[in-house]
Design a protein around this motif. Structure first.
Motif, mmCIF file in Angstrom:
data_model
loop_
_atom_site.group_PDB
_atom_site.id
_atom_site.type_symbol
_atom_site.label_atom_id
_atom_site.label_comp_id
_atom_site.label_asym_id
_atom_site.label_seq_id
_atom_site.Cartn_x
_atom_site.Cartn_y
_atom_site.Cartn_z
ATOM 1 N N LEU A 69 45.111 41.441 46.755
ATOM 2 C CA LEU A 69 46.337 40.664 46.582
ATOM 3 C C LEU A 69 46.994 40.398 47.939
ATOM 4 N N THR A 98 54.480 38.307 43.550
ATOM 5 C CA THR A 98 53.269 38.379 42.744
ATOM 6 C C THR A 98 53.602 38.689 41.295
ATOM 7 N N THR A 99 52.687 38.305 40.442
ATOM 8 C CA THR A 99 52.810 38.622 39.018
ATOM 9 C C THR A 99 52.297 40.031 38.736
ATOM 10 N N GLU A 100 51.676 40.677 39.728
ATOM 11 C CA GLU A 100 51.116 42.027 39.575
ATOM 12 C C GLU A 100 52.197 43.084 39.803
ATOM 13 N N ASP A 147 45.057 37.720 49.581
ATOM 14 C CA ASP A 147 45.440 36.424 49.014
ATOM 15 C C ASP A 147 46.740 35.926 49.649
ATOM 16 N N SER A 154 38.874 35.710 43.111
ATOM 17 C CA SER A 154 38.531 35.311 41.735
ATOM 18 C C SER A 154 39.379 34.159 41.225
ATOM 19 N N ASN A 155 40.028 33.439 42.127
ATOM 20 C CA ASN A 155 40.915 32.337 41.777
ATOM 21 C C ASN A 155 41.973 32.748 40.745
ATOM 22 N N LYS A 156 42.446 33.974 40.860
ATOM 23 C CA LYS A 156 43.430 34.497 39.895
ATOM 24 C C LYS A 156 44.811 33.884 40.059
ATOM 25 N N GLN A 157 45.120 33.380 41.240
ATOM 26 C CA GLN A 157 46.400 32.703 41.494
ATOM 27 C C GLN A 157 47.595 33.545 41.045
ATOM 28 N N ARG A 158 47.687 34.728 41.611
ATOM 29 C CA ARG A 158 48.722 35.694 41.232
ATOM 30 C C ARG A 158 49.980 35.614 42.076
ATOM 31 N N CYS A 194 41.877 32.505 47.161
ATOM 32 C CA CYS A 194 42.377 33.728 46.537
ATOM 33 C C CYS A 194 41.260 34.362 45.710
#
Length: 189
Positions: free
Chosen positions: A99, A90-92, A102, A40-44, A38
């Motif tokens: 995204l 997603t958290t976005e 990802d 930037s490894n944001k794990q969203r 994913c």
């Protein structure tokens, strides 16, 4: 199963046996998704497993399947419907290209893990996101993955670049998925 064999044999499944999938098997699919690449490894991404039969059928109402062979590969409630849906949220607030990439990596991991476990899977993007979000009272939905025990055996066939890539039902009713040959899509420099 050897990885190359897994790559070659994984096919999208749209008709399912009416058999439940246990929670441990479903959790293993999410575990495969959570370790996918994913940005930037944001794990969203977050996951909801819809597995109660009544709720599965409600979600099913808001999905569209296999436009090139409808209605032959549209799951019928209680006859060929999936045992569960994995809802990728997603958290976005918005669905950016990264995204969605990802989520694509996560769904592909789910597909390969499902195939390896003897399950079938269908990645769904043709869905009524608003209706499903309201039904599940959840955040922004990116994709769904339908999961269950396969009740069909689609096949792929290699075709040249000048042939159609449209999937179809062969004379025996087998879903056939053309894939472009390697030599037609690869350039060496």
């Amino acid at each position: 199963m050897e990885f190359r064999e897994l790559l070659k044999t994984r096919r999208t499944i749209r008709l399912f046996k009416q058999q439940p999938v246990d929670d441990e098997a479903l959790a293993a699919l999410i575990d495969a998704a959570r370790v996918a690449s994913c940005a930037s490894n944001k794990q969203r991404l977050r996951y909801i497993v819809v597995r109660t039969p009544e709720l599965v059928l409600e979600v099913l109402k808001h999905t569209r399947w296999a436009s090139l062979v409808q209605p032959a590969r549209t799951p019928q409630p209680g006859i060929s419907s999936p045992a569960a849906f994995i809802v990728i949220t997603t958290t976005e607030e918005t669905l950016s290209e990264l995204l969605c990439a990802d989520a694509g990596a996560a769904v592909q991991s789910i597909e390969f893990a499902a195939t390896d476990a003897g399950l079938g899977c269908c990645w769904l993007g043709a869905i009524d996101r608003d209706a499903i979000q309201n039904l599940l009272q959840c955040g922004k939905i990116v994709y769904l993955a339908a999961v269950g025990y396969p009740d069909e055996t689609p096949k792929s066939v290699d075709v040249s670049i000048d042939e159609s890539c449209g999937y179809y039902l062969d004379k025996d009713g087998v879903l056939t998925v053309p894939k472009l040959r390697l030599q037609d899509i690869l350039k060496w420099k």
